[in-house]
Design a protein around this motif. Structure first.
Motif, short mmCIF file in Angstrom:
data_model
loop_
_atom_site.label_atom_id
_atom_site.label_comp_id
_atom_site.label_asym_id
_atom_site.label_seq_id
_atom_site.Cartn_x
_atom_site.Cartn_y
_atom_site.Cartn_z
N LYS A 179 0.87 -1.18 0.00
CA LYS A 179 0.00 0.00 0.00
C LYS A 179 0.91 1.23 0.00
O LYS A 179 1.59 1.51 0.98
N PRO A 180 0.95 1.98 -1.09
CA PRO A 180 1.96 3.05 -1.22
C PRO A 180 1.65 4.27 -0.34
O PRO A 180 0.50 4.63 -0.14
N THR A 181 2.70 4.89 0.16
CA THR A 181 2.62 6.17 0.87
C THR A 181 3.34 7.22 0.03
O THR A 181 3.88 6.92 -1.03
N GLY A 182 3.35 8.45 0.51
CA GLY A 182 3.97 9.53 -0.24
C GLY A 182 5.45 9.33 -0.50
O GLY A 182 6.00 9.82 -1.48
N SER A 183 6.13 8.58 0.39
CA SER A 183 7.57 8.39 0.24
C SER A 183 7.94 7.11 -0.51
O SER A 183 9.11 6.78 -0.65
N PHE A 184 6.91 6.39 -1.01
CA PHE A 184 7.18 5.13 -1.73
C PHE A 184 7.95 5.42 -3.02
O PHE A 184 7.59 6.29 -3.80
N VAL A 185 9.03 4.64 -3.27
CA VAL A 185 9.87 4.82 -4.46
C VAL A 185 9.56 3.70 -5.45
O VAL A 185 9.65 2.51 -5.12
N PHE A 186 9.17 4.08 -6.67
CA PHE A 186 8.81 3.10 -7.70
C PHE A 186 10.05 2.42 -8.26
O PHE A 186 11.14 3.00 -8.34
#
Length: 480
Positions: free
Chosen positions: A448-455
């Motif tokens: 579940k991605p958050t604002g700091s998630f790096v693709f």
């Protein structure tokens, strides 16, 4: 040291537990904090002697930096934008007019000189946003016609003007009353021009830095923010700008952008601001000698009533002369001009100057703040009803069972080699609110991605977007 820590721990806990009274009965929290400080002071139950005005002043300076910064972070620019011009006029011209309106009553009642009376007016001229909105929230009062953002903007941005006036008048005392209108105007332009410029630059810069910094330890982001705001204040001050205005402006522009750990950072600074308010009110409560207050009570009461019924309305009505606000709305804005921590902190500055009535001014300001918090704070709900400025509550009709609450237009996208999204975080994308990345599949793991998630390459994105055209435009722009 252990006894000192125990003393402050107990006082802090008392302040927090007793703040429940504010939630239940609408008694302003700041009034409670001051009362606890007074009870612990020299004339109080604990008898703690504290009379170092310089220490109180320095603590107050640090406290104001973080209080104004948190106030800026809590300000929604889109909400204040419609009233920005009126709010700024009220926060500048309104402060000056309020200070000037205090002069005649102070000269007559206290036999003050013009400069002393002007100084008293300047110190007491700013309002306290935290006190107002804590009471409105406790009483669940919603205001109509953009009154809330107007009061929020004015209360958050009028402190720098009051500080500028106070320090300028104190400087005139040290210079024997010399100084021309040109000098005032030049200093005002420098302070506010540099303050706004630095606030904007530092405010726009921080979100971008956070989005690219990618610290492994999330706890370092608040530390960075503390260092950032202190760097802003001191640099702006050294150059000749108004550091208090700069930190408030920076907070507003930081809140405009999305960045990693934004919610946690704002919550952190809210906590810091409340801690600072408790500290400074406890310190100021310790600093005052309650046994001296009855001597100035009558004079302070008369000037306080004059401030509420004459000086403040004069500043509000003239500042909002050509606005679309009704007479009732202007009367309400006049009444909610609660005084808070800033006037008492500014009152400590008089001790460092060559002012004959320094102690008298401090005690009068202290009593006036108490009166304002108690009388105006306790009557905000009544005033909102009396002036008919409450927002009418409209019951939303229940949704029919056949009408779905959520739409289910889902899309799937894969990040192949060369995708522009690889290595970026969600907050760097500036996505429209209608475009939601709900889930990421990375190999056999669901995230579940958050604002700091790096693709990363080969990530599979589950996206909700009801507008097919918007979906295609955004995917083409960010994924490639």
């Amino acid at each position: 040291m252990e006894s000192l820590l125990l003393f402050f721990a107990v006082l802090f806990l008392c302040c927090i537990f007793l703040s429940k009274i504010s939630d239940k009965f609408g008694v302003p929290s700041l009034f409670i904090f001051l009362g606890i400080g007074m009870l612990a002071g020299s004339d109080g139950v604990l008898g703690v002697h504290f009379s170092d005005h310089e220490v109180a002043q320095n603590i107050g300076m640090i406290a104001l930096i973080f209080i104004l910064y948190a106030s800026g972070l809590d300000t929604d620019f889109s909400a204040i934008k419609p009233v920005f011009g009126r709010g700024i006029i009220l926060a500048t011209l309104g402060v000056v007019l309020t200070a000037l309106a205090i002069i005649p009553i102070a000269m007559i009642l206290l036999d003050f000189s013009f400069l002393e009376a002007f100084l008293l007016g300047a110190i007491i001229s700013s309002t306290d946003a935290a006190a107002v909105f804590a009471i409105l929230k406790a009483k669940k009062i919603s205001l109509k016609n953009n009154l809330s953002p107007l009061i929020e903007l004015e209360s958050g941005s009028n402190d720098p003007m009051a500080i500028f006036l106070t320090l300028t008048i104190i400087q005139m005392f040290s210079l024997g009353g010399s100084g021309s209108v040109y000098d005032w105007a030049q200093t005002l332009f420098m302070q506010f021009g540099v303050g706004i410029l630095f606030g904007y630059v530092f405010g726009v810069g921080l979100p971008g830095i956070f989005n690219r910094l990618r610290l492994e330890i999330s706890g370092l982001y608040p530390v960075f923010s503390i260092a950032w705001v202190l760097l802003l204040y001191t640099t702006c001050y050294k150059i000749g700008g108004n550091g208090y205005l700069a930190v408030y402006i920076a907070g507003i522009f930081i809140n405009k952008k999305e960045f990693v750990h934004k919610k946690n950072l704002i919550g952190f600074h809210d906590g810091i601001a409340w801690a600072m308010q408790i500290v400074i009110f406890l310190i100021l409560g310790l600093l005052v000698f309650p046994s001296e207050l009855p001597q100035v009570a009558l004079s302070a009461f008369v000037i306080g009533v004059w401030l509420m019924l004459v000086a403040r309305p004069v500043g509000v009505f003239i500042s909002l002369l050509f606005s679309k606000f009704s007479v009732n709305e202007k009367l309400f804005v006049s009444w909610v001009g609660l005084r808070g921590v800033v006037p008492i902190v500014l009152a400590t500055y008089v001790y460092g100057a060559d002012i004959a009535h320094a102690n008298l001014i401090f005690n009068i300001i202290f009593v006036m703040v108490l009166l304002s918090i108690f009388i105006q704070g306790m009557s905000i709900g009544f005033a909102a009803d009396k002036f008919r400025v409450k927002e009418a509550l409209i019951d939303e009709p229940a949704q029919p069972v056949s009408s779905p609450l959520f739409k289910t237009t889902l899309h799937q996208a894969t990040l192949f080699f060369g995708s522009k999204l690889i290595g970026k975080t969600i907050v760097q994308l500036d996505l429209p609110p209608e475009f939601l990345i709900l889930l990421i599949q990375r190999e056999k793991e669901y995230i579940k991605p958050t604002g700091s998630f790096v693709f990363a390459q080969n990530d599979i994105l589950l996206i909700q977007c009801d507008d097919d055209t918007l979906y295609k435009e955004v995917v083409k722009k960010i994924i490639g």
